[in-house]
Design a protein around this motif. Structure first.
Motif, PDB file in Angstrom:
ATOM      1  N   ALA A  68      21.739   8.183  -6.152  1.00 46.49           N
ATOM      2  CA  ALA A  68      20.745   7.128  -6.348  1.00 46.49           C
ATOM      3  C   ALA A  68      19.739   7.133  -5.203  1.00 46.49           C
ATOM      4  O   ALA A  68      20.074   7.441  -4.056  1.00 46.49           O
ATOM      5  N   ARG A  69      18.507   6.791  -5.538  1.00 46.79           N
ATOM      6  CA  ARG A  69      17.495   6.610  -4.505  1.00 46.79           C
ATOM      7  C   ARG A  69      17.745   5.264  -3.833  1.00 46.79           C
ATOM      8  O   ARG A  69      18.329   4.364  -4.446  1.00 46.79           O
ATOM      9  N   PRO A  70      17.321   5.128  -2.615  1.00 43.94           N
ATOM     10  CA  PRO A  70      17.529   3.842  -1.920  1.00 43.94           C
ATOM     11  C   PRO A  70      16.988   2.674  -2.749  1.00 43.94           C
ATOM     12  O   PRO A  70      15.876   2.731  -3.270  1.00 43.94           O
ATOM     13  N   GLY A  71      17.821   1.636  -2.896  1.00 44.30           N
ATOM     14  CA  GLY A  71      17.425   0.439  -3.633  1.00 44.30           C
ATOM     15  C   GLY A  71      17.552   0.540  -5.141  1.00 44.30           C
ATOM     16  O   GLY A  71      17.242  -0.402  -5.849  1.00 44.30           O
ATOM     17  N   GLU A  72      18.013   1.676  -5.671  1.00 44.91           N
ATOM     18  CA  GLU A  72      18.170   1.837  -7.115  1.00 44.91           C
ATOM     19  C   GLU A  72      19.628   2.121  -7.448  1.00 44.91           C
ATOM     20  O   GLU A  72      20.331   2.761  -6.670  1.00 44.91           O
ATOM     21  N   PRO A  73      20.084   1.668  -8.620  1.00 44.32           N
ATOM     22  CA  PRO A  73      21.475   1.935  -9.003  1.00 44.32           C
ATOM     23  C   PRO A  73      21.674   3.408  -9.360  1.00 44.32           C
ATOM     24  O   PRO A  73      20.736   4.088  -9.780  1.00 44.32           O
TER      25      PRO A  73
END
Length: 174
Positions: A20-25
């Motif tokens: 996951a990218r930072p801040g995304e599930p």
């Protein structure tokens, strides 16, 4: 009470999910590799909460009555046996009816159609599904069977009967 359920082995994603990218599930692929299924037949002692289970290859009347033979053999001679059955084909087959007719200590209580929730073994299967299968990590059919066996053994070690809370009052109609 006796029942049968077919447990699909939990699956694994067909591909490894991307991080996951930072801040995304995290995202997970919707396609899975299946590892097979295991059909399980079970009997629940409603007085103790203990269950006797067996993985079966076929869900037919011959397999079902062989399971009843096992239950009959381990139950004290002269003790009445009450079983709750649904209208599944292995329960209503001529072979099963003939077996029951030759075993007079067995009393069958039939659940109405679409009322399997009345059979306490279904509560057992539901708990087993939640604890073993949901989000489970199973690598093969044999691994699934091993995990089911571990659950049954552990549950039997601390078994308690289900508390039936329905008091028999007719349900209100609208």
């Amino acid at each position: 009470m006796t029942g049968r359920n077919s447990f699909p082995s939990p699956s694994e994603p067909a591909s490894t999910p991307e991080p996951a990218r930072p801040g995304e599930p995290a995202r997970e692929e919707f396609e899975y590799r299946r590892h097979g299924t295991a059909s399980l037949i079970a009997a629940l002692d409603v007085l103790t909460g203990e269950a006797l289970t067996e993985v079966i290859a076929r869900n037919d009347a011959v397999t079902f009555t062989a399971f009843l033979d096992q239950l009959d053999a381990i139950t004290a001679p002269g003790q009445e046996i009450h079983t709750v059955l649904d209208n599944g084909s292995s329960h209503t087959a001529k072979h099963t009816k003939k077996w029951l007719a030759t075993h007079p200590r067995w009393t069958v209580h039939w659940t109405p159609p679409h009322a399997s929730w009345l059979n306490q073994i279904e509560l057992y299967f539901s708990a087993m599904t939640r604890r073993v299968l949901r989000h489970g990590d199973v690598s093969s059919r044999n691994d699934l069977i091993d995990k089911l066996d571990v659950y049954v053994i552990g549950r039997n070690e601390s078994a308690k009967p289900y508390k039936w809370t329905y008091d028999g009052t007719p349900l209100k109609t609208t």
